[in-house]
Design a protein around this motif. Sequence first.
Motif, PDB file in Angstrom:
ATOM      1  N   THR A   1       0.841  -1.200   0.000  1.00  0.00           N
ATOM      2  CA  THR A   1       0.000   0.000   0.000  1.00  0.00           C
ATOM      3  C   THR A   1       0.874   1.245   0.000  1.00  0.00           C
ATOM      4  O   THR A   1       0.668   2.168  -0.792  1.00  0.00           O
TER       5      THR A   1
ATOM      6  N   TYR B   1       1.002   4.100  -2.933  1.00  0.00           N
ATOM      7  CA  TYR B   1       0.710   5.515  -2.668  1.00  0.00           C
ATOM      8  C   TYR B   1       1.899   6.391  -3.042  1.00  0.00           C
ATOM      9  O   TYR B   1       1.745   7.450  -3.640  1.00  0.00           O
TER      10      TYR B   1
ATOM     11  N   GLN C   1      -4.596  10.821   2.462  1.00  0.00           N
ATOM     12  CA  GLN C   1      -5.406   9.598   2.426  1.00  0.00           C
ATOM     13  C   GLN C   1      -4.656   8.430   3.067  1.00  0.00           C
ATOM     14  O   GLN C   1      -5.189   7.712   3.907  1.00  0.00           O
TER      15      GLN C   1
ATOM     16  N   TYR D   1      -5.882   6.513   6.405  1.00  0.00           N
ATOM     17  CA  TYR D   1      -6.187   5.099   6.198  1.00  0.00           C
ATOM     18  C   TYR D   1      -5.248   4.212   7.004  1.00  0.00           C
ATOM     19  O   TYR D   1      -5.669   3.265   7.682  1.00  0.00           O
TER      20      TYR D   1
ATOM     21  N   GLN E   1     -10.128   6.639   4.656  1.00  0.00           N
ATOM     22  CA  GLN E   1      -9.601   6.877   3.301  1.00  0.00           C
ATOM     23  C   GLN E   1     -10.264   8.084   2.656  1.00  0.00           C
ATOM     24  O   GLN E   1      -9.602   8.956   2.115  1.00  0.00           O
TER      25      GLN E   1
ATOM     26  N   TYR F   1      -8.645  11.805   1.882  1.00  0.00           N
ATOM     27  CA  TYR F   1      -8.640  12.295   0.506  1.00  0.00           C
ATOM     28  C   TYR F   1      -9.242  13.699   0.425  1.00  0.00           C
ATOM     29  O   TYR F   1      -8.663  14.623  -0.160  1.00  0.00           O
TER      30      TYR F   1
END
Lengths: 326, 326
Positions: A139, A143, A181, A185, A202, A206
Motif C-alpha cells: 500500500t 501511494y 489519504q 487510512y 480513506q 482524501y
Amino acid sequence: MAIHQLWDNYPTIQQELIATQSIMERSVKIRNKEMTEALQLFFKSGGKLLRPAYFLLFSQFGQVPSEKSKYQLAASLEILHTATLIHDDIIDESPVRRNLPSIQAVYGKDIAVYAGDFLFTVYFQLIASSTDDMKALETNAAYMKKILVGELDQMHLRYNPNITIKQYLQHIRGKTAQLFQLSCYQGAHFSNASKSVQLLAQRIGYHIGMAFQILDDVLDFSSTTEELQKPVLEDIRNGYYTLPLIYAMTQKPQEFKVLLQPDQDVTTEQLQDILRLIQQTDGVGYATKLAERYTNKALKDIQRLPDIEAKFILQTITEQLLTRKN
Amino acid sequence: MAIHQLWDNYPTIQQELIATQSIMERSVKIRNKEMTEALQLFFKSGGKLLRPAYFLLFSQFGQVPSEKSKYQLAASLEILHTATLIHDDIIDESPVRRNLPSIQAVYGKDIAVYAGDFLFTVYFQLIASSTDDMKALETNAAYMKKILVGELDQMHLRYNPNITIKQYLQHIRGKTAQLFQLSCYQGAHFSNASKSVQLLAQRIGYHIGMAFQILDDVLDFSSTTEELQKPVLEDIRNGYYTLPLIYAMTQKPQEFKVLLQPDQDVTTEQLQDILRLIQQTDGVGYATKLAERYTNKALKDIQRLPDIEAKFILQTITEQLLTRKN
C-alpha cells in the motif's frame, strides 16, 4: 523542541507528536554530520505535522499493536513528506521554507538531491521495521508512486496556459491528497479499526488533502509573505498555474491569451494584469468555495465516526485548517 | 531489444536478462508519456545489467520459489542503480551517459530529480510485491541507506585535497560495493541456497563491487571518451579525487599543495600537471593493482562455490570485468 501551536489544546496528541518527532530526529543520524544537522533543523522548523497527526488520530479508532511501531509509522509519513518538499524546493529554486532558508539554498542543490533521496530510504526503513504486514508495504509503495506521478503531472503542466481545472485537480490528488489519504487510512488500518472506519478514513483523508492543497494555492495569492513563511505569488512566477488563476482563465480566455505564453516567465507587469483579472473574476472566491466543499465532505464523514475523543479533535482541526492564514 | 554483448556467450542468462529488462520497461509505464519514454530509452541504452546478472547467477545455487518474483527482484536492483545514476548526473551536470545525452541534459534537472524519485518508488514497489519475506525488505532498506550514505560521503569529500585512501575506500564501499553485495547476497538468499553460499555471495559481491569501482575510476584516466561512453577526466573536473590521484598525492604532497585548493576547480594547465604527477608516481598502476587484489579475493571465494554452471560464468565474467576498457 516546540510542536506547532495548532496542537496546543490537545495535550495527548501533542505528546504523541513529540515522540514522533524524536524518532524523526534519531532516524537521520548518520556519520555525515552536516546532513544530520540540516535535516534535524528542518524537522524543528515548525511544520504542522499534519500527516502524522491524522495518522495518530485515526489510530485511536482501534487498538494499536505496538507503541513503537505507531510512532515509527507516524514519523515515516512526515519523512516522506519532507523528502518531497526538499526536492520540490530544488525544482522551484525556492530560497525559503518555513521561514528558514531551504536546504537547497543553504547547502546547494547537490546536497538537496541526496538529502531527499536519503529521506526516501529512511521512510522505507521505518515502514519495513515497523510492520510485518506485507500488504501495508505494498500500500505504501503504491501511494508513494501515485504521489510521484502527481509531482510529474505538475511538472508536465508547468507554464502551460491551457491547463484545465480537471488537470489541476488530478495533479493535486496525486501530489497532496494521496498522502493525507494514506495517513488517515494507515492509522485506521494499523490499529485494526473496523472496516467501515477504514473506508471512512480513506475518504476523509482524501477530501482533507484536496481542501488543504487548494487552500495552500489560494494562500499564495491572498496572504502576506510573513504569514505564509514563503514568498507570495511564487507559484505563478514558477509556472505553476493553480485554481484561482485557472478559473480566471476559463472566464477571460481572450485576455489571458496575450498574458500567458507556453513555457515563458511572466513579467512584473503581466503579473499585475493577471492579478487584476483574478480579482475581477473572483478566482480566489471560486477556489475557496471548492476547498470548502471538500472540507464539508470530510466533516460529514467525520460525523459518521464512532464517538471517541479523536473524532472531536478531527472535527475541530479540520475546520481550523479551512480558515488558516498560513 | 539488445542485451549488452558481455552476455553473448551465455544464452541462459541472456534470456533471463531480457525477461528482467522487460519488467523494467513495464514498471515505468505511467500516464506521463515523456517520462515513460525517457526511462525506457535509458534502459535500452546498453548497460551491462551487472547487478541483475549477479543476482540471477547466484539464484542458481538454490531453488527459486517463483520465476516472476525472481525477475522482479533482478529488475529492482537495476532500477535502484538507475535512480542513483540519474541523480548523480544532476550533481555532476553530466551531459552524457552511455553514449546518449543524460536525462538531465535532455529534459532538465527538474525532470531528472523526479525521474530518480519515481524510480525509487518503482524499486520499492517491485520488492514489496515480489517477496513475503519482511527480512528481505529490511535488508534492502538497510542497503539502500548505506548506498545513500556513500553518496553523501562522496559529496562531502568533493574538492577536498586532503582526502585519504581510507576515506576513498569507505565511500566507494557505500556507493558501489553495497549494491553488488546486495545483488549477490539476495540471489543466494532468495533461492534459499545454503548458508555458506549466502555468506560467500555477500563477500564475493562486496569484493567485485570494490574492484569494479576502482577500475571505473581508473578508466576515467586511461581510456578514451569513445571507449568509456562518457567524457574522460570528468572526475577531477567535478572535484572527485579518485584512487590514482589520491595515491599520487601521498607520494608528492608538496607538489599537489599548489595544484589542488579546497573547493576549487582546476584549470586545464593544472590538469596537465596533475596528470604528469600521476604518471610519474604510477597512480594508475597502483589503483589497478588494488582492483586486482579485490578481484582475486572474489575469484578465490568463487572457487569455493558448488560446481554448477553459474560458478563458471561468475568466474569468467568477473575476470573479464578486470580487463574491461569501458
